[in-house]
Design a protein around this motif. Structure first.
Motif, PDB file in Angstrom:
ATOM      1  N   THR A   1     -60.334  23.775   3.131  1.00  0.00           N
ATOM      2  CA  THR A   1     -61.639  24.393   3.400  1.00  0.00           C
ATOM      3  C   THR A   1     -61.644  25.855   2.981  1.00  0.00           C
ATOM      4  O   THR A   1     -62.595  26.338   2.350  1.00  0.00           O
ATOM      5  N   GLY A   2     -60.573  26.556   3.306  1.00  0.00           N
ATOM      6  CA  GLY A   2     -60.476  27.964   2.913  1.00  0.00           C
ATOM      7  C   GLY A   2     -60.464  28.137   1.405  1.00  0.00           C
ATOM      8  O   GLY A   2     -61.144  29.029   0.865  1.00  0.00           O
ATOM      9  N   PHE A   3     -59.694  27.287   0.714  1.00  0.00           N
ATOM     10  CA  PHE A   3     -59.656  27.348  -0.754  1.00  0.00           C
ATOM     11  C   PHE A   3     -61.023  27.036  -1.346  1.00  0.00           C
ATOM     12  O   PHE A   3     -61.459  27.679  -2.304  1.00  0.00           O
ATOM     13  N   GLY A   4     -61.718  26.051  -0.756  1.00  0.00           N
ATOM     14  CA  GLY A   4     -63.041  25.693  -1.260  1.00  0.00           C
ATOM     15  C   GLY A   4     -64.040  26.821  -1.100  1.00  0.00           C
ATOM     16  O   GLY A   4     -64.831  27.107  -2.014  1.00  0.00           O
ATOM     17  N   LEU A   5     -64.005  27.494   0.051  1.00  0.00           N
ATOM     18  CA  LEU A   5     -64.920  28.616   0.282  1.00  0.00           C
ATOM     19  C   LEU A   5     -64.602  29.777  -0.649  1.00  0.00           C
ATOM     20  O   LEU A   5     -65.516  30.424  -1.192  1.00  0.00           O
ATOM     21  N   TRP A   6     -63.324  30.035  -0.846  1.00  0.00           N
ATOM     22  CA  TRP A   6     -62.917  31.109  -1.751  1.00  0.00           C
ATOM     23  C   TRP A   6     -63.346  30.798  -3.181  1.00  0.00           C
ATOM     24  O   TRP A   6     -63.852  31.657  -3.902  1.00  0.00           O
ATOM     25  N   LEU A   7     -63.156  29.528  -3.617  1.00  0.00           N
ATOM     26  CA  LEU A   7     -63.535  29.124  -4.966  1.00  0.00           C
ATOM     27  C   LEU A   7     -65.052  29.162  -5.146  1.00  0.00           C
ATOM     28  O   LEU A   7     -65.553  29.558  -6.206  1.00  0.00           O
ATOM     29  N   GLN A   8     -65.770  28.752  -4.131  1.00  0.00           N
ATOM     30  CA  GLN A   8     -67.230  28.788  -4.203  1.00  0.00           C
ATOM     31  C   GLN A   8     -67.732  30.219  -4.382  1.00  0.00           C
ATOM     32  O   GLN A   8     -68.633  30.479  -5.178  1.00  0.00           O
ATOM     33  N   ASN A   9     -67.143  31.138  -3.666  1.00  0.00           N
ATOM     34  CA  ASN A   9     -67.549  32.539  -3.793  1.00  0.00           C
ATOM     35  C   ASN A   9     -67.227  33.085  -5.174  1.00  0.00           C
ATOM     36  O   ASN A   9     -68.032  33.807  -5.785  1.00  0.00           O
ATOM     37  N   ALA A  10     -66.046  32.723  -5.700  1.00  0.00           N
ATOM     38  CA  ALA A  10     -65.606  33.255  -6.998  1.00  0.00           C
ATOM     39  C   ALA A  10     -66.438  32.707  -8.150  1.00  0.00           C
ATOM     40  O   ALA A  10     -66.808  33.444  -9.073  1.00  0.00           O
ATOM     41  N   LEU A  11     -66.743  31.399  -8.118  1.00  0.00           N
ATOM     42  CA  LEU A  11     -67.428  30.769  -9.249  1.00  0.00           C
ATOM     43  C   LEU A  11     -68.948  30.792  -9.124  1.00  0.00           C
ATOM     44  O   LEU A  11     -69.648  31.024 -10.116  1.00  0.00           O
ATOM     45  N   TYR A  12     -69.457  30.561  -7.946  1.00  0.00           N
ATOM     46  CA  TYR A  12     -70.904  30.391  -7.796  1.00  0.00           C
ATOM     47  C   TYR A  12     -71.629  31.665  -7.370  1.00  0.00           C
ATOM     48  O   TYR A  12     -72.837  31.770  -7.549  1.00  0.00           O
ATOM     49  N   ARG A  13     -70.906  32.625  -6.837  1.00  0.00           N
ATOM     50  CA  ARG A  13     -71.533  33.903  -6.482  1.00  0.00           C
ATOM     51  C   ARG A  13     -71.115  35.006  -7.447  1.00  0.00           C
ATOM     52  O   ARG A  13     -71.940  35.656  -8.070  1.00  0.00           O
ATOM     53  N   GLN A  14     -69.793  35.210  -7.559  1.00  0.00           N
ATOM     54  CA  GLN A  14     -69.318  36.258  -8.464  1.00  0.00           C
ATOM     55  C   GLN A  14     -69.326  35.798  -9.926  1.00  0.00           C
ATOM     56  O   GLN A  14     -69.304  36.629 -10.827  1.00  0.00           O
ATOM     57  N   GLN A  15     -69.304  34.486 -10.164  1.00  0.00           N
ATOM     58  CA  GLN A  15     -69.315  33.907 -11.512  1.00  0.00           C
ATOM     59  C   GLN A  15     -68.152  34.435 -12.364  1.00  0.00           C
ATOM     60  O   GLN A  15     -68.333  34.944 -13.468  1.00  0.00           O
ATOM     61  N   GLN A  16     -66.954  34.288 -11.830  1.00  0.00           N
ATOM     62  CA  GLN A  16     -65.744  34.711 -12.529  1.00  0.00           C
ATOM     63  C   GLN A  16     -65.520  33.850 -13.773  1.00  0.00           C
ATOM     64  O   GLN A  16     -65.848  32.662 -13.791  1.00  0.00           O
TER      65      GLN A  16
END
Length: 369
Positions: A81-96
């Motif tokens: 869950t933590g990895f998913g939330l971190w990945l969601q923030n990186a890809l879908y919000r910050q768009q890394q």
């Protein structure tokens, strides 16, 4: 104290044995047990008694294993869950767009959008966007940190996202229509392009890396998307096929080729001057020059297919004249538009859902696509 007692106290081994016997007697006394002589008549009863005492030691171990399993499952769920939330923030919000996140999207089937319910892979979007970013930073020496650079980056994101959405739609529609592109077809296409540019495989690999940061696999995926789109376009665009067939009939009936080109071509050049001159020493990525130069003056090619500036065409060419350095020819070109029109209708219907925030087309009025 007697001498025998002193010898016992001075001997650690005897003391341990004596202590063990005393503890065993004390245990049997507290448990209400008395020494039992084992015979053939009571051996089964004695065995069951020993097994019963062993079970009392077994159950706590089972309980510990079960508890360990529950704790492990909880920790895995929390970590995932933590990895998913971190990945969601990186890809879908910050768009890394770094290599790490690109590799993650290769492993995990993450979507950047959907087209009429069909997934648009984040991996495919990043493959295109990263190539554009790499080119502009390393070849054009541009920076995306300024205000204007930020606008340029937003434009690239919108362009590449729309291209990826269309490619996903093409894959779905091609599957429904029984259209596919094999690996051998991709290899043949890349080989023909290399030969047209007089480049070796190493030359191609170096060019892809230095210009776009691509591997050969990235390039193959892009070429495969293009070939699939072309195959599908030629299959479904019956209007364009009817138009080029009509042009062919007019030419074969004796109507002036230049007049047919002016009346029926979809390219801008035909309206101004149907004669085109090209150097025979230049590059020929489409193979058109190679095909037309084989003709004798006055001959035509018949109906052919070509992709120019990301658009697919039918064409008929006529050679006017040629020498060792250049040739002059005329073209009737009919553009295939049905696939683009069908995709545009999907956007109008509102069935394209995007999962990242990218400015719309209206924000880039005046820019070229």
């Amino acid at each position: 104290m007697s001498k025998s007692n002193e010898q016992i106290n001075d001997s650690p081994g005897k003391e341990r044995r004596l202590g063990g016997k005393l503890r065993a007697k004390l245990f049997r006394r507290r448990a209400g047990l008395s020494p039992v002589r084992i015979t053939s008549e009571n051996i089964d009863e004695h065995r069951q008694s020993i097994l019963a005492r062993g079970r009392r030691l077994k159950y706590p171990v089972q309980y510990s294993k079960k508890r360990l399993l529950v704790v492990t499952v909880i920790l895995v769920i929390v970590a995932a869950t933590g990895f998913g939330l971190w990945l969601q923030n990186a890809l879908y919000r910050q768009q890394q767009t770094s290599n790490f996140y690109y590799n993650v999207t290769k492993v995990l089937p993450l979507n950047v959008a959907s087209v009429d319910g069909h997934p648009v892979r984040y991996q495919d979007y990043l493959r295109r966007l990263r190539a554009d970013i790499y080119y502009y930073i390393n070849r054009e020496r541009r920076s995306f940190n300024s205000k204007e650079g930020g606008k340029e980056l937003a434009y690239l994101k919108r362009k590449d996202l729309q291209v990826t959405e269309k490619a996903a739609y093409v894959k779905w529609l091609a599957g429904q229509s029984g259209v596919s592109v094999s690996d051998s077809e991709v290899d043949a296409k890349i080989k023909s392009m290399r030969e047209a540019d007089r480049a070796t495989k190493d030359d191609l690999t170096d060019t892809l890396q230095s210009f776009y940061g691509w591997t050969l696999d990235d390039y193959r995926a892009t070429i495969k998307d293009q070939m699939l789109s072309q195959k599908l376009s030629y299959l479904i665009d019956q209007q364009a096929k009817s138009k080029i067939d009509k042009a062919k009939r007019l030419i074969e009936s004796g109507v002036d080729f230049a007049q047919v080109a002016k009346d029926m071509s979809d390219d801008d050049a035909a309206g101004a001057n149907v004669n085109r001159t090209v150097s025979l020493a230049g590059q020929d990525p489409t193979g058109m020059v190679k095909l037309i130069r084989r003709l004798e003056p006055g001959q035509t090619t018949g109906v052919q297919k070509v992709c120019l500036d990301s658009s697919d065409y039918y064409y008929i060419a006529k050679l006017i004249n040629k020498n060792k350095k250049e040739m002059t020819y005329q073209l009737v070109m009919v553009k295939l538009t049905k696939l683009d029109q069908d995709f545009a209708k999907l956007r109008q219907r509102g069935v394209i859902k995007e999962y990242i925030n990218v400015p719309s087309d209206s924000s880039f009025t005046g820019k070229e696509n």
